[in-house]
Enzyme design. Structure first.
Site, PDB file in Angstrom:
ATOM      1  CD  GLU A   1      -2.441  -1.169   2.795  1.00 47.27           C
ATOM      2  OE1 GLU A   1      -3.236  -0.274   3.112  1.00 47.27           O
ATOM      3  OE2 GLU A   1      -2.113  -2.077   3.560  1.00 47.27           O
TER       4      GLU A   1
ATOM      5  CE  LYS B   1       2.942   0.195   5.156  1.00 48.41           C
ATOM      6  NZ  LYS B   1       2.539   0.032   3.754  1.00 48.41           N
TER       7      LYS B   1
ATOM      8  NE  ARG C   1       4.014  -7.831  11.000  1.00 48.28           N
ATOM      9  CZ  ARG C   1       3.438  -7.043  10.087  1.00 48.28           C
ATOM     10  NH1 ARG C   1       2.446  -7.481   9.361  1.00 48.28           N
ATOM     11  NH2 ARG C   1       3.861  -5.814   9.914  1.00 48.28           N
TER      12      ARG C   1
HETATM   13  P1  ATP Z   1       2.765  -2.344   8.231  1.00 46.71           P
HETATM   14  O1  ATP Z   1       2.101  -3.370   9.090  1.00 46.71           O
HETATM   15  O2  ATP Z   1       4.203  -2.169   8.465  1.00 46.71           O
HETATM   16  O3  ATP Z   1       2.048  -1.041   8.175  1.00 46.71           O
HETATM   17  P2  ATP Z   1       1.519  -3.368   5.893  1.00 46.71           P
HETATM   18  O4  ATP Z   1       1.278  -4.808   6.005  1.00 46.71           O
HETATM   19  O5  ATP Z   1       0.357  -2.489   6.078  1.00 46.71           O
HETATM   20  O6  ATP Z   1       2.748  -2.965   6.796  1.00 46.71           O
HETATM   21  P3  ATP Z   1       1.801  -3.330   3.048  1.00 46.71           P
HETATM   22  O7  ATP Z   1       2.270  -2.220   2.219  1.00 46.71           O
HETATM   23  O8  ATP Z   1       0.389  -3.748   2.963  1.00 46.71           O
HETATM   24  O9  ATP Z   1       2.203  -2.969   4.539  1.00 46.71           O
HETATM   25  O10 ATP Z   1       2.748  -4.579   2.847  1.00 46.71           O
HETATM   26  C1  ATP Z   1       3.063  -5.106   1.604  1.00 46.71           C
HETATM   27  C2  ATP Z   1       3.405  -6.548   1.773  1.00 46.71           C
HETATM   28  O11 ATP Z   1       4.497  -6.701   2.687  1.00 46.71           O
HETATM   29  C3  ATP Z   1       2.250  -7.338   2.323  1.00 46.71           C
HETATM   30  O12 ATP Z   1       2.114  -8.542   1.589  1.00 46.71           O
HETATM   31  C4  ATP Z   1       2.636  -7.604   3.743  1.00 46.71           C
HETATM   32  O13 ATP Z   1       2.102  -8.822   4.180  1.00 46.71           O
HETATM   33  C5  ATP Z   1       4.168  -7.637   3.671  1.00 46.71           C
HETATM   34  N1  ATP Z   1       4.761  -7.263   4.945  1.00 46.71           N
HETATM   35  C6  ATP Z   1       4.505  -6.158   5.675  1.00 46.71           C
HETATM   36  N2  ATP Z   1       5.191  -6.171   6.825  1.00 46.71           N
HETATM   37  C7  ATP Z   1       5.916  -7.312   6.833  1.00 46.71           C
HETATM   38  C8  ATP Z   1       6.838  -7.920   7.762  1.00 46.71           C
HETATM   39  N3  ATP Z   1       7.152  -7.342   8.918  1.00 46.71           N
HETATM   40  N4  ATP Z   1       7.388  -9.118   7.422  1.00 46.71           N
HETATM   41  C9  ATP Z   1       7.088  -9.699   6.254  1.00 46.71           C
HETATM   42  N5  ATP Z   1       6.232  -9.189   5.348  1.00 46.71           N
HETATM   43  C10 ATP Z   1       5.646  -8.014   5.628  1.00 46.71           C
HETATM   44 MG    MG Z   2      -1.144  -4.153   4.490  1.00 49.03          MG
END
Ligand code: ATP
Ligand code: MG
Length: 567
Positions: free
Chosen positions: A42, A278, A268
């Site tokens: 995102e 984030k 994760r």
């Molecule tokens: P955050 O929780 O940090 O705000 P998010 O999941 O909202 O992150 P996205 O931009 O949706 O952020 O993430 C893109 C991809 O990266 C998704 O498939 C998500 O599952 C993966 N991702 C995010 N954080 C992690 C992590 N700590 N370890 C592994 N994969 C991750």
């Molecule tokens: Mg997400």
């Protein structure tokens, strides 16, 4: 569906994990003949090291299985999304060494299709416009232990729903006045299935679709369908989406989608002494508690790049931590160990002094010039040598001199002899002080027979210290970094504190007057170097020819090796 066995695509690699096992099986059974994955950020922030794990997994699989990996921006929330984030994400993925080729997509490209599918659901009696307030919707959703309550608007006629949804789209209502919900089951034990909202009104301009829409699909109504549109074969995401899978599967089953992707969840990445959400990283940036998203203390990819972490080391780290189905936390020291392993192989060595103490070699002739050969990298025989110029006046690190040393102090002290790296043996003869008693310089004699740092008569010295030529040295600012948090788990809430309260007040030490070997002036910005005995460093992007700035990437001491040896 074909049944062609494509086990020829299964790579010969030591990388194994449960997702690769599934893919191998899907290729053997002929379920798929080409693997398509995607990394779906995102665009509401910069990427962090957790995303690197997902990037390495998705792009790594595509690379190994001769498939493709799409870069798809899940841009369903115009309020939080910005072009700056899109640009930074592309730069970071590329820098990590991955290439999506022509496969750059945006969920917003599918807004028309998603809108048609919302109407499709309404026409099937599977979606309705709800006039409840957000508060009513929340309360009527029930809890983990209590079922939800049906909305009074749930049984609206299809015609009324179609008309209201059209009017939502035409901008006739205010935000939160109405939403479109899927009609599933308000009593489902899975809260995600209790008539989730699938469209909401947002009178907001979208970075890509501009003012075209004032209704936007929810993430959960977008993500799985986007995978279907792109014919993703293995939709890989993190565990927190496990409970969403029944909902995604429900959409895929009832909608006329062109493919049926299957979602697989993995754990994760969590790192000690690090926050990865984030939302929290954004707070650090917005409240100016760090110097932007690419502050070298941030766990962002851009911060790590500025800090000097090589992309190879980050990829290596992601391979090492593996892919599991249970959440765990990785020791930050393990990441640093991967950084050191890589830099030890690749970084050229130079001499630098962080806290300069003047040394005068009293018996060194005024007009003498000695040039010594110094190896660029003892770990790499092909790295060659460089010339370093010796002189009568030098700097050493203040830490390498003690006036009243304890026993077993092998560095410089009155009467003691040390080797100046690559150069000569010197013996301290005098200590010069100012009126307040501060040491301002020290005087030494050198042994001309020890040229090149070799022992003249099998006389042994225990200490070798680095130095720079006082006349030739360049002055630089050096930034030394420590952990951003003092608490191993800054996300903990049991002490009633916020993560901000766990910030390390000493995470940055700025040294203004370091003295460096002159060659460091012309080192390219992306070339990591080792300052002998001090650590690995990289030029900061704000560095200028007459105002050099270096960042310490990591020190030389390997605390991870110690942890491992103990086990
Ligand atoms: P955050 O929780 O940090 O705000 P998010 O999941 O909202 O992150 P996205 O931009 O949706 O952020 O993430 C893109 C991809 O990266 C998704 O498939 C998500 O599952 C993966 N991702 C995010 N954080 C992690 C992590 N700590 N370890 C592994 N994969 C991750
Ligand atoms: Mg997400």
């Amino acid at each position: 569906m074909t049944s062609e066995n494509r086990s020829d695509l299964i790579p010969d690699t030591e990388k194994t994990n449960f997702i690769r096992d599934i893919i191998n099986e899907d290729l053997r059974s002929g379920k798929y003949t080409k693997i398509i994955t995607r990394f779906p950020p995102e665009p509401n922030g910069y990427l962090h090291i957790g995303h690197a794990k997902s990037i390495c997994l998705n792009f790594g699989i595509a690379e190994d299985y001769k498939g493709v990996c799409h870069l798809r921006f899940d841009d369903t929330n115009p309020i939080k999304e910005e072009q700056e984030y899109i640009d930074s994400i592309k730069e970071d993925v590329r820098w990590l060494g991955f290439d999506w080729g022509e496969h750059e997509y945006y969920a917003s490209e599918y807004f028309h299709t998603l809108h048609e599918w919302a109407i499709f659901l309404i026409k099937k009696g599977l979606a309705y416009v709800d006039d409840q307030t957000p508060e009513e919707i929340r309360i009527n959703r029930g809890t983990l232990t209590e079922p939800g309550v049906n909305s009074p608007y749930r049984e609206r006629s299809i015609e009324e729903n179609l008309e209201l949804f059209e009017r939502m789209k035409n901008g006739e209502f205010a935000e939160e006045e109405r939403v479109l919900r899927a009609k599933i089951d308000m009593a489902s034990p899975n809260i995600n299935m209790r008539d989730p909202i699938i469209y909401r009104i947002l009178h907001a301009e979208h970075p890509r679709t501009g003012k075209e829409w004032c209704i936007y699909p929810m993430y959960d109504f977008t993500h799985g369908q986007s995978d279907a549109i792109e014919h993703i074969t293995h939709s890989i995401c993190t565990l927190e989406f496990e409970n969403h899978r029944p909902l995604y599967d429900w959409f895929i089953e009832v909608l006329p989608v062109p493919a049926e992707p299957h979602q697989f969840e993995f754990a994760r990445l969590n790192l000690t002494y690090t926050v990865m959400s984030k939302r929290k990283l954004l707070k650090l940036v917005k409240d100016k508690l760090v110097n932007g998203w690419d502050d070298p203390r941030m766990p962002t990819i851009s911060g790590m790049r500025r800090r000097g972490y090589p992309p190879e080391a980050i990829r290596n780290f992601c391979d090492k931590i593996g892919v599991a189905k249970a959440n765990s936390t990785v020791d930050f020291a393990m990441l640093e160990s991967c950084i050191r392993d890589e830099l030890n192989k690749t970084a050229d060595r130079y001499m630098a002094v962080l806290d300069p103490l003047k040394v005068v070699i009293t018996n060194y002739p005024e007009n003498q010039e000695d040039w010594f050969d110094a190896d660029m990298n003892p770990e790499d025989p092909n790295a060659g040598t460089r010339k370093v110029k010796f002189g009568k006046e030098l700097y050493i690190d203040r830490e390498d001199f003690m006036e009243n040393p304890p026993k077993k102090y092998f560095r410089l002290a009155p009467g003691a002899e040390v080797r100046l790296k690559h150069a000569y043996y010197v013996t301290c003869t005098d200590v010069i002080k100012d009126a307040e008693g501060n040491i301002t310089e020290i005087h030494c004699t050198y042994d001309p027979e020890s040229k090149g740092g070799s022992s003249p008569d099998n006389r042994r010295v225990k200490g070798t210290i680095q130095w720079v030529n006082a006349k030739e040295a360049v002055t630089a600012q050096v930034n030394l970094y420590d952990k951003l948090f003092t608490e191993e788990n800054p996300d903990r809430t049991d002490e009633g504190k916020t993560f901000i309260e766990y910030m390390n007040p000493d995470s940055l030490t700025v040294i203004k007057n370091a003295k460096l070997e002159p060659a460091l002036k012309d080192i390219p910005n992306d070339k990591a170097v080792q300052f002998i005995r001090l650590g690995y460093f990289i030029k900061d992007k704000d560095s200028k020819e007459n105002a050099l700035i270096f960042n310490r990437t990591v020190g030389l001491k390997d605390s991870w090796a110690k942890i491992q040896n103990k086990n």
